[in-house]
Scaffold this motif. Structure first.
Motif, short mmCIF file in Angstrom:
data_model
loop_
_atom_site.label_atom_id
_atom_site.label_comp_id
_atom_site.label_asym_id
_atom_site.label_seq_id
_atom_site.Cartn_x
_atom_site.Cartn_y
_atom_site.Cartn_z
N LEU A 145 0.81 -1.20 0.00
CA LEU A 145 0.00 0.00 0.00
C LEU A 145 0.85 1.27 0.00
O LEU A 145 0.54 2.23 -0.71
CB LEU A 145 -0.94 0.00 1.20
CG LEU A 145 -1.97 1.13 1.30
CD1 LEU A 145 -2.75 1.26 0.00
CD2 LEU A 145 -2.92 0.88 2.46
N ILE A 146 1.94 1.27 0.76
CA ILE A 146 2.78 2.47 0.78
C ILE A 146 3.47 2.66 -0.57
O ILE A 146 3.70 3.80 -1.00
CB ILE A 146 3.81 2.42 1.93
CG1 ILE A 146 4.34 3.84 2.21
CG2 ILE A 146 4.95 1.48 1.63
CD1 ILE A 146 5.19 3.93 3.47
N VAL A 147 3.77 1.56 -1.26
CA VAL A 147 4.34 1.66 -2.60
C VAL A 147 3.33 2.29 -3.56
O VAL A 147 3.65 3.24 -4.29
CB VAL A 147 4.78 0.27 -3.11
CG1 VAL A 147 5.15 0.33 -4.59
CG2 VAL A 147 5.97 -0.24 -2.30
N ALA A 148 2.09 1.78 -3.56
CA ALA A 148 1.06 2.31 -4.47
C ALA A 148 0.71 3.75 -4.12
O ALA A 148 0.56 4.60 -5.01
CB ALA A 148 -0.18 1.42 -4.42
N ALA A 149 0.56 4.05 -2.82
CA ALA A 149 0.18 5.41 -2.41
C ALA A 149 1.26 6.41 -2.77
O ALA A 149 0.96 7.56 -3.16
CB ALA A 149 -0.06 5.43 -0.90
N SER A 150 2.52 6.02 -2.67
CA SER A 150 3.60 6.94 -3.00
C SER A 150 3.57 7.31 -4.48
O SER A 150 3.94 8.43 -4.86
CB SER A 150 4.96 6.33 -2.64
OG SER A 150 5.25 5.20 -3.43
N ARG A 151 3.12 6.41 -5.32
CA ARG A 151 3.02 6.72 -6.76
C ARG A 151 1.92 7.73 -7.03
O ARG A 151 2.05 8.58 -7.91
CB ARG A 151 2.77 5.44 -7.56
CG ARG A 151 4.02 4.65 -7.94
CD ARG A 151 4.94 4.35 -6.79
NE ARG A 151 6.07 3.49 -7.16
CZ ARG A 151 6.99 3.08 -6.32
NH1 ARG A 151 6.97 3.47 -5.05
NH2 ARG A 151 7.98 2.31 -6.73
N GLN A 152 0.81 7.64 -6.30
CA GLN A 152 -0.24 8.64 -6.45
C GLN A 152 0.25 10.01 -5.98
O GLN A 152 0.02 11.02 -6.65
CB GLN A 152 -1.49 8.22 -5.67
CG GLN A 152 -2.50 9.32 -5.37
CD GLN A 152 -3.12 9.94 -6.60
OE1 GLN A 152 -3.09 9.37 -7.69
NE2 GLN A 152 -3.70 11.13 -6.45
#
Length: 546
Positions: free
Chosen positions: A351-358
């Motif tokens: 989740l932190i990986v995906a959220a950082s991309r947003q």
């Protein structure tokens, strides 16, 4: 344009010296949306699916949300999941259509800006971007808060229920987990795709183990399984709502659990063959959650204590811990809870990986405070948006201070990820239905003649789900302790973001910005867009424009 011409077009652009970041075809598609390739494409279709499937973390997510569905009894729990997950799947299909046609890390607000009418595109894309960003932050907080409770529940089991963690202890564990996730997200970039592949296997393993071990353990320990009529036909009502509405409120469990297939969208600029990988990742993850969730909940209903209130008010702090304990005993419960903790940790990492991309994508378009700082990509650390990850950690630690008040305050914040994400998902779908009939050009995945009917059903569900997420789950006259504060928290987010836009951001936010450098007065032969002379509020053209 054949492959040779496509590659020549990419290599002709400044920045093509980093062609090792991506296949020319993916770079070309992204360039048509106005962006140069800055992140390294290394995720296969299976690994993109794994990101969403990992974040859903089916068994730990079910464990975390049983309190929403148990009050309706076994039938409400099982059929509530099945009904709602089918409707959520239509949202995934509608999103997959757009993700295939326009795969970019900031997809939701990008699509909104592209499809919305000229008067509304900037303000709506700004709202969607903030809703999606804060929804993902709320998800991060929720996952690590739940993980801290799981860890402390194991401590309680080892001490035979004679331990209850203080709010300060819960917050301390929560902060430690947030920091560990950040460090892992930054320094495991090289092996992150392999970690996602591992997530598939461990999630499938815990599903299979749960489905087999629970009934075998229950029978071995001298118990008996509940009948099929009990599992699929018995309805309870442990709320003060009417029984029918109590059943509907069981929908909250899948709403909370099947909530992050948009993470595939945020990984678009790291996906190999994104036009295919991203939509397939969305529909595979949502589809697997529908089928496998129904199976797991059926087994849980078959082995659980028929006194539902005893499970719901477990001394161990989590109903799932009680179910494992009843069926498998102390050691078995600790073993399964230990695996759930590992999976929950991997959920937080994905989740932190995906959220950082947003956050990185929204900063790239200049929408967040300190965007110039957060849009930086570290070439030294495997092309990772390190600053975006650090920013997420700081915000999550601050928001997590609500843990020090009580669980009600914490859950109020964590409700962000349902209501805000439903707004972020629904707005671009609605804009496409209203304004995008002639503008939408399908990508490699397309639902054909069913596309608009599916999108219509998805919008109806999202509106209903948004309203449902704001109901107090215990009854119509809630106290301060069991009130649902979703409307308060999310209302503040929406009002604050719109106030920020109209007071300040409207003066400089122009929507998606073009990051491709082009010679003066150069026109992209693929899109017919004059990169230098175009107005910023118009934004890049559809990538499939010929």
């Amino acid at each position: 344009m054949d492959k040779m011409e496509s590659q020549a077009a990419v290599e002709a652009r400044p920045g093509a010296d980093e062609a090792g970041l991506a296949d020319p075809g993916d770079m070309e598609l992204l360039a048509k949306m106005g962006y140069k390739q800055e992140l390294r494409r290394q995720y296969s279709t299976v690994q993109i699916f794994a990101v969403a499937f990992s974040i859903m973390g089916l068994v730990p997510s079910i464990a975390s949300t049983l309190a929403f569905s148990l009050p309706a009894g076994p039938a409400g729990m099982v059929w509530g999941w099945f009904t709602a997950s089918i409707l959520i799947f239509t949202v995934g299909l509608a999103m997959a259509d757009m993700a295939s046609a326009m795969p970019t890390a900031g997809g939701l607000y990008w699509w909104t800006h592209y499809f919305a009418g000229d008067k509304y595109k900037k303000v709506l894309s700004f709202l969607v971007g903030y809703s999606n960003t804060l929804g993902l932050i709320g998800g991060m907080c929720s996952v690590d808060y739940t993980l801290s409770l799981m860890i402390l529940a194991c401590v309680s089991i080892t001490r035979d229920g004679n331990y209850s963690a203080s709010n300060g202890t819960i917050y301390g564990v929560y902060v430690g987990l947030i920091i560990i996730h950040a460090l892992c997200g930054i320094y495991t970039g090289k092996i992150m795709p392999k970690i996602q592949t591992f997530c598939i296997f461990i999630n499938i393993a815990i599903i299979v183990a749960t489905v087999i071990a629970l009934p075998v353990g229950k029978v071995t320990r001298g118990g008996s399984l509940n009948s099929g009529s009990y599992v699929y036909g018995h309805v309870d009502n442990l709320t003060t709502w009417p029984t029918g509405w109590s059943f509907i409120l069981a929908f909250l469990a899948p709403i909370w659990s099947i909530g992050f297939f948009d993470s595939c969208v945020h990984m678009s600029e790291e996906a190999l063959h994104a036009a295919k990988a991203v939509p397939l990742g969305i529909i595979w993850s949502a589809g697997c959650a529908t089928v496998l969730g129904f199976m797991v909940l059926s087994i849980i209903a078959a082995v659980m204590n028929q006194d539902v209130s005893a499970t719901l008010s477990s001394v161990y702090g989590q109903p799932m811990a009680q179910i494992y304990f009843d069926a498998l005993g102390k050691r078995g419960a600790l073993g399964f809870m230990g695996v759930l903790i590992v999976i929950q940790f991997l959920i937080g990492l994905s989740l932190i990986v995906a959220a950082s991309r947003q956050v990185w994508a929204f900063s790239r378009d200049g929408a967040l405070p300190f965007s110039g700082y957060f849009r930086h990509v570290s070439k030294r650390i495997r092309y990772q948006p390190v600053r975006a990850i650090v920013g997420l950690v700081v915000i999550s630690i601050i928001f997590g201070l609500l843990c020090l008040i009580n669980s009600v305050a914490a859950n109020a914040l964590f409700s962000l990820f349902v209501a805000s994400n439903y707004v972020a998902w629904g707005t671009p779908i609605l804009c496409r239905l209203i304004w995008g009939k002639t503008r939408f050009r399908p990508g490699e995945f397309y639902t054909g003649i069913f596309s608009r009917p599916i999108a219509t059903i998805a919008i109806i569900w999202l509106v209903f789900g948004l309203i449902l997420s704001m109901f107090p789950s215990t009854g119509p006259n809630p106290t301060a302790e069991n009130m649902n504060y979703t409307i308060v928290i999310n209302g503040f987010v929406w009002v604050a973001s719109m106030a920020y836009y109209f007071l300040f951001a409207r003066k400089w936010y122009t929507g998606p910005k073009m990051t491709i450098d082009a010679p003066s007065n150069a026109t992209d032969s693929s899109t017919g867009v004059d990169h230098v002379g175009e107005k910023q509020d118009k934004g890049p053209e559809h990538p499939h424009t010929s």
